[in-house]
Motif scaffolding. Structure first.
Motif, PDB file in Angstrom:
ATOM      1  N   THR A 128       0.840  -1.204   0.000  1.00  0.00           N
ATOM      2  CA  THR A 128       0.000   0.000   0.000  1.00  0.00           C
ATOM      3  C   THR A 128       0.872   1.250   0.000  1.00  0.00           C
ATOM      4  N   LEU A 129       1.907   1.253   0.835  1.00  0.00           N
ATOM      5  CA  LEU A 129       2.801   2.414   0.906  1.00  0.00           C
ATOM      6  C   LEU A 129       3.472   2.678  -0.442  1.00  0.00           C
ATOM      7  N   LEU A 130       3.937   1.609  -1.085  1.00  0.00           N
ATOM      8  CA  LEU A 130       4.616   1.771  -2.374  1.00  0.00           C
ATOM      9  C   LEU A 130       3.647   2.273  -3.444  1.00  0.00           C
ATOM     10  N   GLU A 131       2.391   1.817  -3.375  1.00  0.00           N
ATOM     11  CA  GLU A 131       1.364   2.306  -4.309  1.00  0.00           C
ATOM     12  C   GLU A 131       1.062   3.778  -4.047  1.00  0.00           C
ATOM     13  N   GLN A 132       0.925   4.126  -2.762  1.00  0.00           N
ATOM     14  CA  GLN A 132       0.594   5.521  -2.427  1.00  0.00           C
ATOM     15  C   GLN A 132       1.704   6.467  -2.874  1.00  0.00           C
ATOM     16  N   SER A 133       2.947   6.029  -2.685  1.00  0.00           N
ATOM     17  CA  SER A 133       4.071   6.846  -3.113  1.00  0.00           C
ATOM     18  C   SER A 133       4.017   7.064  -4.629  1.00  0.00           C
ATOM     19  N   LYS A 134       3.812   5.976  -5.349  1.00  0.00           N
ATOM     20  CA  LYS A 134       3.684   6.048  -6.823  1.00  0.00           C
ATOM     21  C   LYS A 134       2.532   6.977  -7.199  1.00  0.00           C
ATOM     22  N   ASP A 135       1.388   6.828  -6.533  1.00  0.00           N
ATOM     23  CA  ASP A 135       0.208   7.647  -6.879  1.00  0.00           C
ATOM     24  C   ASP A 135       0.485   9.132  -6.626  1.00  0.00           C
ATOM     25  N   GLY A 136       1.182   9.429  -5.533  1.00  0.00           N
ATOM     26  CA  GLY A 136       1.498  10.825  -5.216  1.00  0.00           C
ATOM     27  C   GLY A 136       2.415  11.432  -6.270  1.00  0.00           C
ATOM     28  N   PHE A 137       3.486  10.729  -6.593  1.00  0.00           N
ATOM     29  CA  PHE A 137       4.437  11.270  -7.579  1.00  0.00           C
ATOM     30  C   PHE A 137       3.802  11.335  -8.978  1.00  0.00           C
ATOM     31  N   GLU A 138       2.974  10.347  -9.313  1.00  0.00           N
ATOM     32  CA  GLU A 138       2.357  10.386 -10.652  1.00  0.00           C
ATOM     33  C   GLU A 138       1.342  11.529 -10.748  1.00  0.00           C
ATOM     34  N   ALA A 139       0.637  11.820  -9.662  1.00  0.00           N
ATOM     35  CA  ALA A 139      -0.283  12.972  -9.671  1.00  0.00           C
ATOM     36  C   ALA A 139       0.509  14.261  -9.826  1.00  0.00           C
ATOM     37  N   LEU A 140       1.648  14.323  -9.152  1.00  0.00           N
ATOM     38  CA  LEU A 140       2.519  15.500  -9.264  1.00  0.00           C
ATOM     39  C   LEU A 140       3.015  15.637 -10.712  1.00  0.00           C
ATOM     40  N   ASP A 141       3.376  14.513 -11.293  1.00  0.00           N
ATOM     41  CA  ASP A 141       3.854  14.524 -12.681  1.00  0.00           C
ATOM     42  C   ASP A 141       2.776  15.067 -13.624  1.00  0.00           C
ATOM     43  N   ARG A 142       1.525  14.660 -13.394  1.00  0.00           N
ATOM     44  CA  ARG A 142       0.430  15.127 -14.263  1.00  0.00           C
ATOM     45  C   ARG A 142       0.162  16.615 -14.070  1.00  0.00           C
ATOM     46  N   ALA A 143       0.442  17.102 -12.842  1.00  0.00           N
ATOM     47  CA  ALA A 143       0.178  18.517 -12.542  1.00  0.00           C
ATOM     48  C   ALA A 143       1.316  19.425 -13.005  1.00  0.00           C
ATOM     49  N   ALA A 144       2.427  18.821 -13.452  1.00  0.00           N
ATOM     50  CA  ALA A 144       3.629  19.617 -13.743  1.00  0.00           C
ATOM     51  C   ALA A 144       3.445  20.501 -14.960  1.00  0.00           C
ATOM     52  N   ALA A 145       3.861  21.759 -14.833  1.00  0.00           N
ATOM     53  CA  ALA A 145       3.964  22.656 -15.993  1.00  0.00           C
ATOM     54  C   ALA A 145       5.371  22.498 -16.564  1.00  0.00           C
ATOM     55  N   THR A 146       5.723  23.344 -17.495  1.00  0.00           N
ATOM     56  CA  THR A 146       7.063  23.277 -18.074  1.00  0.00           C
ATOM     57  C   THR A 146       7.587  24.700 -18.328  1.00  0.00           C
ATOM     58  N   PRO A 147       8.868  24.975 -18.189  1.00  0.00           N
ATOM     59  CA  PRO A 147       9.964  24.045 -17.901  1.00  0.00           C
ATOM     60  C   PRO A 147      10.057  23.650 -16.423  1.00  0.00           C
ATOM     61  N   TRP A 148       9.417  24.444 -15.528  1.00  0.00           N
ATOM     62  CA  TRP A 148       9.448  24.098 -14.110  1.00  0.00           C
ATOM     63  C   TRP A 148       8.039  23.718 -13.663  1.00  0.00           C
ATOM     64  N   LEU A 149       7.935  23.134 -12.489  1.00  0.00           N
ATOM     65  CA  LEU A 149       6.649  22.580 -12.051  1.00  0.00           C
ATOM     66  C   LEU A 149       5.518  23.601 -12.067  1.00  0.00           C
ATOM     67  N   ALA A 150       5.834  24.838 -11.639  1.00  0.00           N
ATOM     68  CA  ALA A 150       4.776  25.846 -11.569  1.00  0.00           C
ATOM     69  C   ALA A 150       4.819  26.800 -12.751  1.00  0.00           C
ATOM     70  N   GLY A 151       5.678  26.549 -13.726  1.00  0.00           N
ATOM     71  CA  GLY A 151       5.726  27.422 -14.905  1.00  0.00           C
ATOM     72  C   GLY A 151       7.134  27.865 -15.253  1.00  0.00           C
ATOM     73  N   ASP A 152       7.274  29.168 -15.546  1.00  0.00           N
ATOM     74  CA  ASP A 152       8.546  29.673 -16.083  1.00  0.00           C
ATOM     75  C   ASP A 152       9.688  29.700 -15.088  1.00  0.00           C
ATOM     76  N   ARG A 153       9.325  29.859 -13.807  1.00  0.00           N
ATOM     77  CA  ARG A 153      10.348  30.136 -12.808  1.00  0.00           C
ATOM     78  C   ARG A 153      10.508  28.936 -11.871  1.00  0.00           C
ATOM     79  N   MET A 154      11.757  28.650 -11.509  1.00  0.00           N
ATOM     80  CA  MET A 154      11.964  27.605 -10.506  1.00  0.00           C
ATOM     81  C   MET A 154      11.416  28.071  -9.155  1.00  0.00           C
ATOM     82  N   THR A 155      10.709  27.193  -8.463  1.00  0.00           N
ATOM     83  CA  THR A 155      10.166  27.534  -7.138  1.00  0.00           C
ATOM     84  C   THR A 155      10.542  26.432  -6.143  1.00  0.00           C
ATOM     85  N   GLN A 156      10.094  26.629  -4.929  1.00  0.00           N
ATOM     86  CA  GLN A 156      10.322  25.609  -3.890  1.00  0.00           C
ATOM     87  C   GLN A 156       9.676  24.276  -4.285  1.00  0.00           C
TER      88      GLN A 156
END
Ligand SMILES: N[C@@H](CCC(=O)N[C@@H](CS)C(=O)NCC(=O)O)C(=O)O
Length: 202
Positions: A128-156
């Motif tokens: 379950t833990l390994l699935e949850q970790s995968k699900d969290g990172f994959e959701a983050l991956d789907r939410a990612a903008a480009t070139p940085w996660l939140a858009g043009d500028r690198m953020t925290q």
């Protein structure tokens, strides 16, 4: 100021990267949360966890969340890598929340495997833990903008994600379900080419 903890901890690493990007001079005491270092660490942080930060005023901050908040306030809103308010802040916080979800589950799995003999692993919980970790990172991956996660500028969001992602990939057992995160891989590659990331890579 003094940063306590080894870069092998993704929470220490995200603070170490932030200190470098902000150009804040500091000492580094690479104490581990286990083994011989534990009594020394406990004298600094009663919970014996890393990271801790001792400020120039002699205050001790524990937990990377409180430390990053302190560093952001120190450098001020123009330079801070977490936007101070508005939709930009909400977006970065939403991304960091997903990253924290992914890393916490990855670390829980790591402890389940590292702290107990294999015959005592509770396999359904570990899966379950390994699935949850995968699900969290994959959701983050789907939410990612480009070139940085939140858009043009690198953020925290990028700093935390890269520190967390690198750890999660490094400790993930080879028989765990693979994480499909091409955007995170690209962001980690781009970030790890920068000195602040490269110098802190365990
Ligand atoms: N929420 C904390 C998590 C810190 C954490 O879990 N640190 C780990 C190393 S990655 C640790 O010190 N573990 C030892 C323990 O909990 O006994 C933060 O953001 O700083």
């Amino acid at each position: 100021m003094i940063l306590i903890g080894r870069f092998g901890s993704p929470f220490v690493r995200r603070v170490a990267i932030t200190l470098r990007l902000y150009g804040i001079p500091h000492e580094h005491q690479a104490l581990s949360a286990s083994g011989d270092d534990r009594p020394k660490l406990q004298a600094i942080n009663p919970v014996a966890r890393v990271p801790a930060l001792i400020t120039d005023e002699g205050e001790t901050l524990i937990d990377s969340v409180t430390i990053l908040d302190y560093l952001d306030r120190l450098v001020g809103p123009e330079k801070a890598l977490t936007p101070s308010d508005g939709a930009a802040r909400t977006k970065v916080m939403a991304l960091i929340g997903l990253a924290i979800g992914g890393i916490e589950k990855s670390i829980a799995a790591y402890y389940e495997m590292g702290k107990r003999p294999e015959e005592m692993w509770h396999r359904p919980w570990l899966d379950t833990l390994l699935e949850q970790s995968k699900d969290g990172f994959e959701a983050l991956d789907r939410a990612a903008a480009t070139p940085w996660l939140a858009g043009d500028r690198m953020t925290q969001a990028d700093i935390s994600t890269v520190a967390f992602w690198d750890f999660a990939v490094r400790v993930r057992p080879s028989d765990a379900p693979a994480m499909d995160c091409p955007n995170l891989v690209a962001i980690a590659d781009r970030a790890n080419a920068l000195p602040a990331f490269a110098e802190t890579k365990p």
